[in-house]
Scaffold this motif. Sequence first.
Motif, PDB file in Angstrom:
ATOM      1  N   ARG A  91      21.181  50.084  64.829  1.00  0.00           N
ATOM      2  CA  ARG A  91      19.983  50.742  65.323  1.00  0.00           C
ATOM      3  C   ARG A  91      19.698  50.437  66.790  1.00  0.00           C
ATOM      4  N   HIS A  92      20.406  49.462  67.380  1.00  0.00           N
ATOM      5  CA  HIS A  92      20.181  49.127  68.785  1.00  0.00           C
ATOM      6  C   HIS A  92      21.335  49.526  69.694  1.00  0.00           C
ATOM      7  N   VAL A  93      22.343  50.205  69.151  1.00  0.00           N
ATOM      8  CA  VAL A  93      23.484  50.661  69.945  1.00  0.00           C
ATOM      9  C   VAL A  93      23.495  52.179  69.969  1.00  0.00           C
ATOM     10  N   ARG A  94      23.663  52.752  71.157  1.00  0.00           N
ATOM     11  CA  ARG A  94      23.757  54.197  71.330  1.00  0.00           C
ATOM     12  C   ARG A  94      25.165  54.551  71.781  1.00  0.00           C
ATOM     13  N   ALA A  95      25.874  55.309  70.967  1.00  0.00           N
ATOM     14  CA  ALA A  95      27.235  55.720  71.297  1.00  0.00           C
ATOM     15  C   ALA A  95      27.596  56.903  70.408  1.00  0.00           C
ATOM     16  N   PRO A  96      28.568  57.720  70.840  1.00  0.00           N
ATOM     17  CA  PRO A  96      28.986  58.830  69.972  1.00  0.00           C
ATOM     18  C   PRO A  96      29.631  58.350  68.680  1.00  0.00           C
ATOM     19  N   LEU A  97      30.142  57.102  68.687  1.00  0.00           N
ATOM     20  CA  LEU A  97      30.729  56.538  67.470  1.00  0.00           C
ATOM     21  C   LEU A  97      30.762  55.023  67.607  1.00  0.00           C
ATOM     22  N   VAL A  98      30.409  54.336  66.525  1.00  0.00           N
ATOM     23  CA  VAL A  98      30.582  52.890  66.424  1.00  0.00           C
ATOM     24  C   VAL A  98      31.736  52.640  65.459  1.00  0.00           C
ATOM     25  N   VAL A  99      32.754  51.913  65.927  1.00  0.00           N
ATOM     26  CA  VAL A  99      33.891  51.547  65.078  1.00  0.00           C
ATOM     27  C   VAL A  99      33.702  50.088  64.694  1.00  0.00           C
ATOM     28  N   ALA A 100      33.475  49.834  63.413  1.00  0.00           N
ATOM     29  CA  ALA A 100      33.036  48.515  62.952  1.00  0.00           C
ATOM     30  C   ALA A 100      34.129  47.808  62.160  1.00  0.00           C
ATOM     31  N   HIS A 101      34.567  46.658  62.677  1.00  0.00           N
ATOM     32  CA  HIS A 101      35.519  45.791  61.994  1.00  0.00           C
ATOM     33  C   HIS A 101      34.787  44.530  61.537  1.00  0.00           C
ATOM     34  N   GLY A 102      35.235  43.953  60.419  1.00  0.00           N
ATOM     35  CA  GLY A 102      34.655  42.701  59.968  1.00  0.00           C
ATOM     36  C   GLY A 102      33.419  42.859  59.118  1.00  0.00           C
ATOM     37  N   PHE A 103      33.290  43.991  58.454  1.00  0.00           N
ATOM     38  CA  PHE A 103      32.136  44.217  57.575  1.00  0.00           C
ATOM     39  C   PHE A 103      32.549  44.564  56.144  1.00  0.00           C
ATOM     40  N   LEU A 104      33.814  44.875  55.936  1.00  0.00           N
ATOM     41  CA  LEU A 104      34.314  45.173  54.593  1.00  0.00           C
ATOM     42  C   LEU A 104      35.106  43.963  54.113  1.00  0.00           C
ATOM     43  N   GLY A 105      34.402  42.947  53.639  1.00  0.00           N
ATOM     44  CA  GLY A 105      35.049  41.709  53.246  1.00  0.00           C
ATOM     45  C   GLY A 105      35.070  41.511  51.752  1.00  0.00           C
ATOM     46  N   ALA A 106      35.171  40.242  51.352  1.00  0.00           N
ATOM     47  CA  ALA A 106      35.343  39.918  49.938  1.00  0.00           C
ATOM     48  C   ALA A 106      34.046  40.034  49.142  1.00  0.00           C
ATOM     49  N   ARG A 107      32.873  39.892  49.791  1.00  0.00           N
ATOM     50  CA  ARG A 107      31.608  39.896  49.053  1.00  0.00           C
ATOM     51  C   ARG A 107      31.117  41.308  48.802  1.00  0.00           C
ATOM     52  N   LEU A 108      31.012  41.651  47.533  1.00  0.00           N
ATOM     53  CA  LEU A 108      30.592  42.992  47.154  1.00  0.00           C
ATOM     54  C   LEU A 108      29.170  43.279  47.599  1.00  0.00           C
ATOM     55  N   ASP A 109      28.250  42.286  47.484  1.00  0.00           N
ATOM     56  CA  ASP A 109      26.861  42.542  47.863  1.00  0.00           C
ATOM     57  C   ASP A 109      26.737  42.849  49.348  1.00  0.00           C
ATOM     58  N   HIS A 110      27.505  42.146  50.184  1.00  0.00           N
ATOM     59  CA  HIS A 110      27.487  42.442  51.612  1.00  0.00           C
ATOM     60  C   HIS A 110      28.024  43.846  51.882  1.00  0.00           C
ATOM     61  N   GLY A 111      29.112  44.202  51.186  1.00  0.00           N
ATOM     62  CA  GLY A 111      29.694  45.533  51.378  1.00  0.00           C
ATOM     63  C   GLY A 111      28.741  46.639  50.983  1.00  0.00           C
ATOM     64  N   LEU A 112      28.034  46.463  49.870  1.00  0.00           N
ATOM     65  CA  LEU A 112      27.072  47.470  49.431  1.00  0.00           C
ATOM     66  C   LEU A 112      25.920  47.595  50.421  1.00  0.00           C
ATOM     67  N   ALA A 113      25.481  46.467  50.983  1.00  0.00           N
ATOM     68  CA  ALA A 113      24.405  46.507  51.976  1.00  0.00           C
ATOM     69  C   ALA A 113      24.839  47.282  53.209  1.00  0.00           C
ATOM     70  N   VAL A 114      26.086  47.103  53.621  1.00  0.00           N
ATOM     71  CA  VAL A 114      26.616  47.838  54.779  1.00  0.00           C
ATOM     72  C   VAL A 114      26.634  49.336  54.500  1.00  0.00           C
ATOM     73  N   LEU A 115      27.067  49.732  53.317  1.00  0.00           N
ATOM     74  CA  LEU A 115      27.120  51.157  52.985  1.00  0.00           C
ATOM     75  C   LEU A 115      25.723  51.766  52.942  1.00  0.00           C
ATOM     76  N   SER A 116      24.740  51.008  52.493  1.00  0.00           N
ATOM     77  CA  SER A 116      23.372  51.529  52.464  1.00  0.00           C
ATOM     78  C   SER A 116      22.853  51.773  53.872  1.00  0.00           C
ATOM     79  N   VAL A 117      23.295  50.962  54.843  1.00  0.00           N
ATOM     80  CA  VAL A 117      22.869  51.157  56.230  1.00  0.00           C
ATOM     81  C   VAL A 117      23.435  52.460  56.787  1.00  0.00           C
ATOM     82  N   LEU A 118      24.655  52.819  56.404  1.00  0.00           N
ATOM     83  CA  LEU A 118      25.215  54.101  56.855  1.00  0.00           C
ATOM     84  C   LEU A 118      24.307  55.252  56.435  1.00  0.00           C
ATOM     85  N   ALA A 119      23.775  55.183  55.216  1.00  0.00           N
ATOM     86  CA  ALA A 119      22.884  56.235  54.738  1.00  0.00           C
ATOM     87  C   ALA A 119      21.527  56.178  55.426  1.00  0.00           C
TER      88      ALA A 119
END
Length: 228
Positions: A91-119
């Motif tokens: 929410r604090h970065v302005r760009a035509p695309l953000v390419v995010a590494h290091g967010f799809l890890g072993a913890r399912l709860d963290h991964g689900l939280a990341v996907l909810s932010v996309l929505a």
Amino acid sequence: MSKTILSRDGAVLLVGGAETSGPALRAAAARAAGVVAADSGADRLLAEGIVPDAVIGDMDSISSAGLAAIPPNSVHRIAEQDSTDFDKCLRHVRAPLVVAHGFLGARLDHGLAVLSVLARYPDRPCLLVGADDAVALLPPEIAFDPGEGTRVSLWPLGPVTGRSEGLRWPIEGLHFAPDGVVGTSNAATGPVRLWTAVPRLLLILPAAAAGSLEAALLSTPASWPARA
């Protein structure tokens, strides 16, 4: 409205604290218009000799050595605990695309939280790249060529319909929902084109197809408006 911390005209690399590939980070940073770390993602970048343009988060997991290596005016501490560091960054970065590494890890709860932010921020195009998968919220229309036979999965974050060209099993007429029809393990028969009317459908490709998806997202003319 959130204050913009970093603004770029090209794709921005965002790095989180989950396991990432050093060579992939260096390659992504070399072609990025800017580099942002989410809290301890700064340690991942510094280990590869990359100093981020900005570090954003509550700073509860970055190492003291990492924090000392970042120029103070590049550190943006956001102390509130009602959102994740990924949310704070997007929410604090302005760009035509953000390419995010290091967010799809072993913890399912963290991964689900990341996907909810996309929505939550459909107006902020973002491509998540992990060891096995590349994930993005579908824009209203997108065309890409992942190669014949490539796995193309669609996962609904809510009730949603769409249309497709170039998939082994077309999706037109299907009513997707998390507790109903989902679109995993489809496959490309050639170049793919997808349409959807609401920002609720995730596109999941193998990580090897991340480059083609990044190019497609950058060239997509239409995007979603911010949520009211």
